[in-house]
Design an enzyme around this catalytic site. Structure first.
Site, PDB file in Angstrom:
ATOM      1  N   LYS A   1      11.663  47.518  19.213  1.00 25.78           N
ATOM      2  CA  LYS A   1      12.284  46.595  20.303  1.00 25.78           C
ATOM      3  C   LYS A   1      11.634  45.058  20.775  1.00 25.78           C
ATOM      4  O   LYS A   1      11.928  44.475  21.202  1.00 25.78           O
ATOM      5  CB  LYS A   1      12.834  47.337  21.312  1.00 25.78           C
ATOM      6  CG  LYS A   1      13.303  48.696  20.592  1.00 25.78           C
ATOM      7  CD  LYS A   1      14.355  47.957  19.781  1.00 25.78           C
ATOM      8  CE  LYS A   1      15.262  49.424  18.863  1.00 25.78           C
ATOM      9  NZ  LYS A   1      14.532  49.348  17.607  1.00 25.78           N
TER      10      LYS A   1
ATOM     11  N   GLU B   1      14.851  45.831  31.576  1.00 31.51           N
ATOM     12  CA  GLU B   1      16.501  44.874  30.803  1.00 31.51           C
ATOM     13  C   GLU B   1      17.501  45.018  31.788  1.00 31.51           C
ATOM     14  O   GLU B   1      17.251  45.683  32.159  1.00 31.51           O
ATOM     15  CB  GLU B   1      17.348  44.868  29.493  1.00 31.51           C
ATOM     16  CG  GLU B   1      16.600  44.801  28.076  1.00 31.51           C
ATOM     17  CD  GLU B   1      17.256  45.472  26.984  1.00 31.51           C
ATOM     18  OE1 GLU B   1      18.098  45.285  27.259  1.00 31.51           O
ATOM     19  OE2 GLU B   1      16.782  44.591  25.575  1.00 31.51           O
TER      20      GLU B   1
ATOM     21  N   HIS C   1      25.582  58.080  21.316  1.00 31.70           N
ATOM     22  CA  HIS C   1      24.869  57.427  20.616  1.00 31.70           C
ATOM     23  C   HIS C   1      24.964  57.078  19.477  1.00 31.70           C
ATOM     24  O   HIS C   1      24.262  56.629  18.347  1.00 31.70           O
ATOM     25  CB  HIS C   1      23.415  56.794  21.010  1.00 31.70           C
ATOM     26  CG  HIS C   1      22.820  56.737  22.343  1.00 31.70           C
ATOM     27  ND1 HIS C   1      23.800  55.332  23.207  1.00 31.70           N
ATOM     28  CD2 HIS C   1      22.487  57.287  23.983  1.00 31.70           C
ATOM     29  CE1 HIS C   1      23.294  55.653  24.057  1.00 31.70           C
ATOM     30  NE2 HIS C   1      22.695  56.817  24.751  1.00 31.70           N
TER      31      HIS C   1
ATOM     32  N   ARG D   1      18.311  47.692   7.366  1.00 32.14           N
ATOM     33  CA  ARG D   1      18.764  48.912   6.453  1.00 32.14           C
ATOM     34  C   ARG D   1      20.061  48.577   5.804  1.00 32.14           C
ATOM     35  O   ARG D   1      20.916  47.802   6.693  1.00 32.14           O
ATOM     36  CB  ARG D   1      18.263  50.225   6.821  1.00 32.14           C
ATOM     37  CG  ARG D   1      19.766  50.744   7.886  1.00 32.14           C
ATOM     38  CD  ARG D   1      19.404  51.848   8.896  1.00 32.14           C
ATOM     39  NE  ARG D   1      20.226  52.174   9.528  1.00 32.14           N
ATOM     40  CZ  ARG D   1      19.677  51.859  10.740  1.00 32.14           C
ATOM     41  NH1 ARG D   1      18.906  51.669  11.414  1.00 32.14           N
ATOM     42  NH2 ARG D   1      21.678  52.013  11.504  1.00 32.14           N
TER      43      ARG D   1
HETATM   44  C1  MV4 Z   1      21.964  48.475  26.883  1.00 34.20           C
HETATM   45  C2  MV4 Z   1      23.280  48.492  27.629  1.00 34.20           C
HETATM   46  C3  MV4 Z   1      23.172  47.928  29.064  1.00 34.20           C
HETATM   47  N1  MV4 Z   1      22.466  46.924  28.848  1.00 34.20           N
HETATM   48  N2  MV4 Z   1      21.196  47.452  26.868  1.00 34.20           N
HETATM   49  C4  MV4 Z   1      22.076  52.355  23.604  1.00 34.20           C
HETATM   50  C5  MV4 Z   1      20.454  52.441  22.953  1.00 34.20           C
HETATM   51  C6  MV4 Z   1      21.205  50.819  21.906  1.00 34.20           C
HETATM   52  N3  MV4 Z   1      21.226  50.639  21.042  1.00 34.20           N
HETATM   53  C7  MV4 Z   1      20.583  50.158  23.465  1.00 34.20           C
HETATM   54  N4  MV4 Z   1      21.561  50.978  23.916  1.00 34.20           N
HETATM   55  C8  MV4 Z   1      22.609  50.252  25.398  1.00 34.20           C
HETATM   56  N5  MV4 Z   1      21.303  49.214  25.783  1.00 34.20           N
HETATM   57  C9  MV4 Z   1      21.266  47.199  28.247  1.00 34.20           C
HETATM   58  N6  MV4 Z   1      20.707  45.424  28.860  1.00 34.20           N
HETATM   59  C10 MV4 Z   1      24.137  49.722  27.081  1.00 34.20           C
HETATM   60  C11 MV4 Z   1      23.598  50.348  25.786  1.00 34.20           C
HETATM   61  C12 MV4 Z   1      23.952  51.595  25.231  1.00 34.20           C
HETATM   62  C13 MV4 Z   1      24.823  51.954  24.054  1.00 34.20           C
HETATM   63  C14 MV4 Z   1      25.131  50.024  23.690  1.00 34.20           C
HETATM   64  C15 MV4 Z   1      25.677  50.890  23.161  1.00 34.20           C
HETATM   65  C16 MV4 Z   1      26.226  51.011  21.767  1.00 34.20           C
HETATM   66  C17 MV4 Z   1      26.760  52.389  22.788  1.00 34.20           C
HETATM   67  C18 MV4 Z   1      25.857  52.639  24.444  1.00 34.20           C
HETATM   68  C19 MV4 Z   1      25.786  53.894  24.207  1.00 34.20           C
HETATM   69  C20 MV4 Z   1      25.062  53.814  26.090  1.00 34.20           C
HETATM   70  C21 MV4 Z   1      24.653  52.367  26.231  1.00 34.20           C
END
Ligand code: MV4
Length: 512
Positions: free
Chosen positions: A116, A200, A235, A292
């Site tokens: 990442k 972040e 997730h 993918r």
């Molecule tokens: C975040 C976020 C809020 N702010 N980044 C969850 C796992 C990974 N895909 C990144 N994720 C997140 N990153 C920032 N700066 C909230 C999440 C997040 C989330 C993102 C997408 C789909 C579901 C989620 C569930 C919890 C937190």
């Protein structure tokens, strides 16, 4: 064009790829572990080879065994599906060394997007909006505290090698940073063998919107529209749809062009997905790139009329994309439900076992990508995804009504499934009103859980009251002592001075 392709996967995606091969006149080679001997993908393949024990490391993750089958069977290419080796750069390199074409991006492109922080470095300065934060791992806690203060709380700590929320910590205040950083680092080290953690600015209640891209090996890269994937539980995506209800044509073009830039920055080829977070003001931020084909690719196929697996195979065979960006049109609406062998009444624990009866829906606008059949035994060794049920309509309402109708026809006997969950989701006013964000499902399930607990508590109290009243009627005031001794005093908090639940219930009943 290839004459024979090996599918290095199992379940519904292996069946999906085998179908594409057969539609293109290509022979399909399946591999299977001992528990998958009777699996649907084995039955549908032209040739099938056993590769070992159920443990993925002995079978679906075993690079030498899979390559050995590719060479022995004469397969010129390998489709990895999703999961397993699909994003494994070592496997992509091993395929190249063995002279077998990997149907996906190059190992170099995978490496560029696999971490990442490397992905954030790759897109920095090329007009790709990223969430304010670091593109390198954090050093000392003092440095982390300084960076966090500069960003402003709440902040989110993430594992550079991570994904799917592992090693992620939401931090609301400076005093919580140190322990959160230690926790994130140890979880990242445990989960990925790499403890690097970056930071972040946290976006509150974001939506997860991802853009499908496709790139051939002649420099052509296009975007195929977006998918709304905000309905996730721990997730894990549960419901995905295309197009996203909040993306208008202008936003789609801006996000699509950003996604293409991300792919080009990595020298990306074949199918990939660029993930964004979208905030309440519809600002979108690059999150990560999935190198993918995704589980949810069917919703994009339905609204674009394109077959992504056909196109992956053609790109891998060296063909140029048979269309330009302007030819890509989004028409109608598609919503996908992931049907899992899970027990909604037991915390969604996997529910393996034999499928004794299978009534599967069809009819207008219904697509079913399934890896199960009546009489098959769902193994306990793998992800419990059984099938994907996708509803398509001219608009979101019609897609919802068709999917609702199809779910009412879906019955899987012998095991538990999460089908009932989708009936709740599709009937939920906020879902129907497209008021979605990544917290939607947790809120709905928490409400349901609270509802269940309240209902449970109510029925317990009612039961206690009836028994207590009966005991008072039979034994008089000494009954309370009997009840308490039977259950330990049962009073809230276990404090023997407090009024016991028995007495409270009996008094309530007596006052009726
Ligand atoms: C975040 C976020 C809020 N702010 N980044 C969850 C796992 C990974 N895909 C990144 N994720 C997140 N990153 C920032 N700066 C909230 C999440 C997040 C989330 C993102 C997408 C789909 C579901 C989620 C569930 C919890 C937190």
């Amino acid at each position: 064009m290839f004459k024979k392709i090996l599918i290095a996967n199992r379940g519904e995606i292996a069946v999906r790829v085998i179908r594409a091969c057969h539609e293109m006149g290509i022979a399909a080679v399946a591999v299977y572990s001992d528990v998958d001997r009777a699996a649907l993908h084995v039955r549908k393949a032209d040739e099938a080879y056993p590769i070992g024990a159920p443990e993925a490391s002995e079978s679906y993750l075993n690079i030498p065994k899979i390559l050995d089958v590719a060479v022995r069977s004469g397969a010129e290419a390998i489709h990895p599906g999703y999961g397993f080796l699909s994003e494994n750069a070592k496997f992509a390199r091993a395929c190249a060394s063995a002279g077998v074409k990997f149907i996906g991006p190059t190992a170099t492109a995978m490496d560029a997007m696999g971490s990442k922080t490397r992905a954030r470095q790759a897109v920095d300065g090329i007009g790709v909006p990223i969430v304010p934060g670091t593109s390198h791992g954090l050093g000392s806690i003092e440095q982390a505290a300084q960076v966090a203060a500069g960003i402003g709380y709440p902040v989110i700590l993430k594992a550079a090698a991570g994904g799917g929320g592992k090693g992620m910590r939401l931090v609301h205040a400076p005093e919580d940073l140190k322990s959160a950083l230690e926790g994130a680092r140890s979880e990242a080290e445990r989960s990925f063998g790499d403890g690097e953690v970056y930071i972040e600015k946290a976006i509150v209640n974001p939506r997860h919107v991802e853009m499908q891209i496709l790139a051939d090996e002649h420099g052509n890269t296009v975007y195929l529209g977006e998918r709304e994937c905000s309905l996730q539980r721990r997730h894990q995506k549960v419901v995905e749809e295309a197009p996203s209800p909040i993306v208008d044509p202008g936003m789609r073009q801006r996000m699509g062009e950003v996604a293409v830039r991300v792919a080009q920055s990595a020298g990306y080829t074949n199918a990939g997905t660029v993930e964004f977070l979208v905030d309440g003001q519809k600002n979108f931020y690059f999150l990560e790139m999935n190198t993918r084909l995704q589980v949810e690719h069917p919703v994009t196929e339905l609204v674009t009329g394109l077959d992504l697996v056909h196109l992956q195979i053609r790109i891998a065979a060296g063909e140029a994309l048979p269309f330009k960006q302007d030819d890509v049109k989004i028409r109608g609406h598609a919503i996908e439900c992931r049907i899992y062998a899970e027990d909604p009444d037991n915390n969604y624990f996997p529910s393996p076992g034999r499928i004794t009866l299978l009534l599967a829906p069809s009819g207008p606008g219904i697509r079913r990508d399934s890896g199960m059949y009546e009489g098959w035994t769902v193994p306990m060794d793998y992800d419990p995804l059984l099938a994907k049920l996708i509803g398509y309509g001219t608009d979101r309402e019609q897609a919802i009504s068709r999917l609702t109708r199809a779910l009412s026809e879906y019955f899987v006997g012998g095991i538990k499934t999460n089908i009932s969950l989708f009936r709740r989701i599709l009937g939920d006013p906020d879902f129907r009103g497209a008021r979605l964000d990544t917290g939607f499902l947790d809120r709905m399930l928490k409400l349901k859980e609270e509802g269940r607990r309240d209902a449970q508590a109510y029925s317990n109290a009612a039961e206690v009251a009836v028994i207590a009243a009966g005991m008072f009627a039979a034994l008089g005031p000494s009954a309370a002592g009997v009840g308490e001794r039977a259950l330990g005093n049962g009073s809230a908090g276990g404090n023997s001075k407090a009024v016991s639940n028995w007495k409270r219930a009996a008094r309530r009943e007596a006052m009726q």
